[in-house]
Structure formats: C-alpha cells, structure tokens
Design a protein around this motif. Sequence first.
Motif, PDB file in Angstrom:
ATOM      1  N   GLU A   1      53.239  63.697  53.595  1.00  0.00           N
ATOM      2  CA  GLU A   1      53.150  62.712  52.758  1.00  0.00           C
ATOM      3  C   GLU A   1      52.397  61.402  52.587  1.00  0.00           C
ATOM      4  O   GLU A   1      52.082  60.622  51.374  1.00  0.00           O
ATOM      5  CB  GLU A   1      54.570  62.622  52.402  1.00  0.00           C
ATOM      6  N   LYS A   2      51.844  61.044  53.678  1.00  0.00           N
ATOM      7  CA  LYS A   2      51.222  60.325  54.023  1.00  0.00           C
ATOM      8  C   LYS A   2      49.716  60.435  53.306  1.00  0.00           C
ATOM      9  O   LYS A   2      48.982  59.330  51.767  1.00  0.00           O
ATOM     10  CB  LYS A   2      51.369  59.707  55.446  1.00  0.00           C
ATOM     11  N   GLN A   3      49.296  61.665  53.270  1.00  0.00           N
ATOM     12  CA  GLN A   3      47.941  62.046  52.413  1.00  0.00           C
ATOM     13  C   GLN A   3      48.206  62.523  50.938  1.00  0.00           C
ATOM     14  O   GLN A   3      47.170  62.139  49.841  1.00  0.00           O
ATOM     15  CB  GLN A   3      47.956  63.780  53.204  1.00  0.00           C
ATOM     16  N   LYS A   4      49.712  62.999  50.262  1.00  0.00           N
ATOM     17  CA  LYS A   4      49.906  63.151  48.858  1.00  0.00           C
ATOM     18  C   LYS A   4      49.668  61.356  48.551  1.00  0.00           C
ATOM     19  O   LYS A   4      48.930  61.208  47.500  1.00  0.00           O
ATOM     20  CB  LYS A   4      51.305  62.808  49.052  1.00  0.00           C
ATOM     21  N   ALA A   5      50.364  60.552  49.367  1.00  0.00           N
ATOM     22  CA  ALA A   5      50.494  59.431  48.026  1.00  0.00           C
ATOM     23  C   ALA A   5      48.665  58.600  48.402  1.00  0.00           C
ATOM     24  O   ALA A   5      48.538  57.702  47.782  1.00  0.00           O
ATOM     25  CB  ALA A   5      50.997  57.682  49.257  1.00  0.00           C
TER      26      ALA A   5
ATOM     27  N   ASP B   1      45.357  60.459  47.959  1.00  0.00           N
ATOM     28  CA  ASP B   1      45.395  60.996  47.028  1.00  0.00           C
ATOM     29  C   ASP B   1      45.944  60.270  45.999  1.00  0.00           C
ATOM     30  O   ASP B   1      44.803  60.935  44.386  1.00  0.00           O
ATOM     31  CB  ASP B   1      46.051  62.821  46.771  1.00  0.00           C
ATOM     32  N   LYS B   2      46.967  59.661  45.509  1.00  0.00           N
ATOM     33  CA  LYS B   2      47.677  59.733  44.086  1.00  0.00           C
ATOM     34  C   LYS B   2      46.388  58.393  43.927  1.00  0.00           C
ATOM     35  O   LYS B   2      45.521  58.082  43.258  1.00  0.00           O
ATOM     36  CB  LYS B   2      48.741  59.431  44.483  1.00  0.00           C
ATOM     37  N   ALA B   3      46.432  57.439  45.418  1.00  0.00           N
ATOM     38  CA  ALA B   3      45.795  56.111  45.822  1.00  0.00           C
ATOM     39  C   ALA B   3      44.068  56.967  44.975  1.00  0.00           C
ATOM     40  O   ALA B   3      43.383  55.753  44.256  1.00  0.00           O
ATOM     41  CB  ALA B   3      45.002  55.761  46.514  1.00  0.00           C
ATOM     42  N   GLU B   4      43.111  58.395  45.522  1.00  0.00           N
ATOM     43  CA  GLU B   4      42.223  58.798  45.196  1.00  0.00           C
ATOM     44  C   GLU B   4      42.547  58.547  43.350  1.00  0.00           C
ATOM     45  O   GLU B   4      41.122  58.218  42.736  1.00  0.00           O
ATOM     46  CB  GLU B   4      41.414  59.115  45.563  1.00  0.00           C
TER      47      GLU B   4
ATOM     48  N   ILE C   1      36.137  46.287  41.794  1.00  0.00           N
ATOM     49  CA  ILE C   1      37.332  46.831  41.980  1.00  0.00           C
ATOM     50  C   ILE C   1      36.646  47.239  43.208  1.00  0.00           C
ATOM     51  O   ILE C   1      36.149  48.118  44.338  1.00  0.00           O
ATOM     52  CB  ILE C   1      37.142  47.619  41.383  1.00  0.00           C
ATOM     53  N   SER C   2      37.668  47.105  44.654  1.00  0.00           N
ATOM     54  CA  SER C   2      37.764  47.640  45.587  1.00  0.00           C
ATOM     55  C   SER C   2      37.397  49.016  45.608  1.00  0.00           C
ATOM     56  O   SER C   2      38.166  49.797  44.775  1.00  0.00           O
ATOM     57  CB  SER C   2      38.442  47.304  46.963  1.00  0.00           C
ATOM     58  N   GLY C   3      37.462  49.458  47.533  1.00  0.00           N
ATOM     59  CA  GLY C   3      37.581  51.348  47.623  1.00  0.00           C
ATOM     60  C   GLY C   3      38.721  50.982  47.726  1.00  0.00           C
ATOM     61  O   GLY C   3      40.154  50.563  47.586  1.00  0.00           O
ATOM     62  N   ILE C   4      39.635  52.453  48.744  1.00  0.00           N
ATOM     63  CA  ILE C   4      40.684  52.407  48.518  1.00  0.00           C
ATOM     64  C   ILE C   4      41.171  51.840  50.316  1.00  0.00           C
ATOM     65  O   ILE C   4      40.178  51.683  50.901  1.00  0.00           O
ATOM     66  CB  ILE C   4      41.527  53.804  49.389  1.00  0.00           C
ATOM     67  N   VAL C   5      42.042  50.817  49.676  1.00  0.00           N
ATOM     68  CA  VAL C   5      42.249  49.348  51.009  1.00  0.00           C
ATOM     69  C   VAL C   5      43.451  50.098  51.688  1.00  0.00           C
ATOM     70  O   VAL C   5      44.383  50.126  50.981  1.00  0.00           O
ATOM     71  CB  VAL C   5      42.355  48.505  51.128  1.00  0.00           C
TER      72      VAL C   5
END
Length: 334
Positions: free
Chosen positions: A208-212, A214-217, A272-276
């Motif tokens: 589930e965390k990986q899915k979240a 992936d959505k952020a990416e 704009i940042s990367g994923i934080v």
Amino acid sequence: MKRITKSIASTTAALLCLAGCAGANKAALPAAPPQAQAVEVKDTVQLVNGVAITRAEVERATRVLLSQGGQPQQLPPQAMQQATQAALDQLTMAELLYQEAAKIEIKDLDQQVEKKVAESKALYPSPAAFEEALKGSGLTMEEMTRNARKTIAINTFIEQRFASKVQVSDADAQKFYQDNLEKYFTKPENARASHILVKTDAKMTPEEKQKAKDKAEALLKRVKGGEDFAAVAKAESGCPSATVGGDLGTFGRGQMVPPFEKAVFDLKPGEISGIVESQFGFHIIKLAEKHEAGKVSYDEAKGKIFEYLKAEKVRQAVTSFVDELKSKAKISRV
C-alpha cells in the motif's frame, strides 16, 4: 513583528471582552434600558454596588479566559481557583466601568446594538445554527443583546474618557523601537510554499505504501511536465490545504517537520521538489518565495508601535480609574 502584534492584542483584549460576561441584574442603574431592568438572579456570587454577578457568568468568563490563554478547560484545583478569581476580578472591573458608562448618553446605542447582534447572527449559515451556538454558550437571546449593549457602552466610555486623550510621541515610539530591537523587530528566515500530499500511515502494508509512492511519482511527473500545480493539488492532495491549491502560507524554520523544512529551504523560488517523505506521507513541494532573516525597519514598525504604546497608556489609565472606583464601591461576596 508578530510578537508585538500579539502583545497589542493581549493588552486590549480584556477591555474589549469584559462587558460580554458581566452582571445580570441591572436594577441599580436607573439609566439602563428596559432590557436591562431587574430580573430574578439566582446563584449570586458577588454584588457590585447592588448589582449581581452570577455563578453562571463567572463560569462562562473563566472558560473565555482559559481559551484566550490557550489553557485546557480542566485545570488542577488550585490553578482553576486562580483562573476563576481572575475571571471574577474582570467581571467586577467590567461592572464598575458599565455603571460609569451608563451615565453618558450614546444617541445611537439601540441601533449599534441591533447592528452588533445582526453581525453575530450573520456569522452562522442559518438561524438554526445560530440558535444552536447560542444554546451551547449558555446564553439566552436577551442576555446576548444585553451583553452587546454593555460592550458598546463600555467601549464608547473608554474611547471618550481615555483613548481620545492619549498621545504618543515619535520620540516615545523610537525609544521603544531601539529598546526592543532584538526582542520584537527581527524577521526570522521564512518561506511560502505549496504542496501536494499523498497520505500514508503506520498501518499501511509495504504494498500500500509503495502504491502511494507510485501515485506521488505520477503526480510529480504531471507538475514537472507543466500542469498547473494548484489545480493538481486541489484535485489530488490529501492535505486540507488542497482547498486553496496546496498553499501553506508563510512559515519559518522549526514550524514544519524536518524533512519537509529541509526540502523547502533547499529550493529556489519557483522550483518544485522531488518526492519528500515525512510521517504524513509523500510530499511534492513548490516554493513560492523565501526571505532571509533581518531587521524590521522603524518605518515598517512604527504603526504597530504607536498602536501598542497607545493601548498601554489606555490600559494603565483604565486600571487606575477602576482602582479608584473600587475604593468607593460597595463590593460584597455572597
């Protein structure tokens, strides 16, 4: 600069809200309007020149004081006793001021009261919501109207008797600025940013965390590709700030969680940042503006300084006046 603004607010808050809670039985004031004539008073705590302050009023005023100070509504017995006494002292002060205010003529008082009550009602989405809030506060409509009358009368009296006569010189203001330069007139480093949040929590499985993530990416790819950041935030962010396009307003160091703060202050305006990742989830951050620490100039600050010094002089004058009234008043606990 925010600190001096808060100081101004705390200096004048008591004078502005005292009247809203003070005594119910106004039979001792011949000049009072019909709404404030004698009523049966139960659970009287104190009489001020024959006017009752009730237990319900003291309890309500105590709740107001605690909420203003950010204190919990339930304190240890000794602390609660001190808060209750402070509330009673303020109610007594308000009652003495109101008795003096009742001696002056305010030609449009009824109209001001009607306007004040109407403004209070307008804050609620419906009459039913207003009635519910009124009931929750423990007030009747009659009490609310009477409190509005008292507040207006006291504020008018203070303005006429004290505030209109107070003078603050530029020399006084400049001295205050120099004496308090480090305390009040420093601007900390600050930034304004927006973000898009894909929420996670500790109960999530790794999948589930990986899915979240992936959505952020995917969302990052969209905004990096030129999509409007605010529009994507409104549609996709899991933070309440989504309603305003992810805008978090202006904040300084130490106000955000460390990973988020570091990312913000590493960015340049417009970037704009990367994923934080933080304990709240995955963030995409856009920096709007950033300001280095520095001093607030006298020209920038003088308006607030004049306001503060005037408020202090008014407070001191009113306090001295009330002390004089107390020395002549008949005040008795019941």
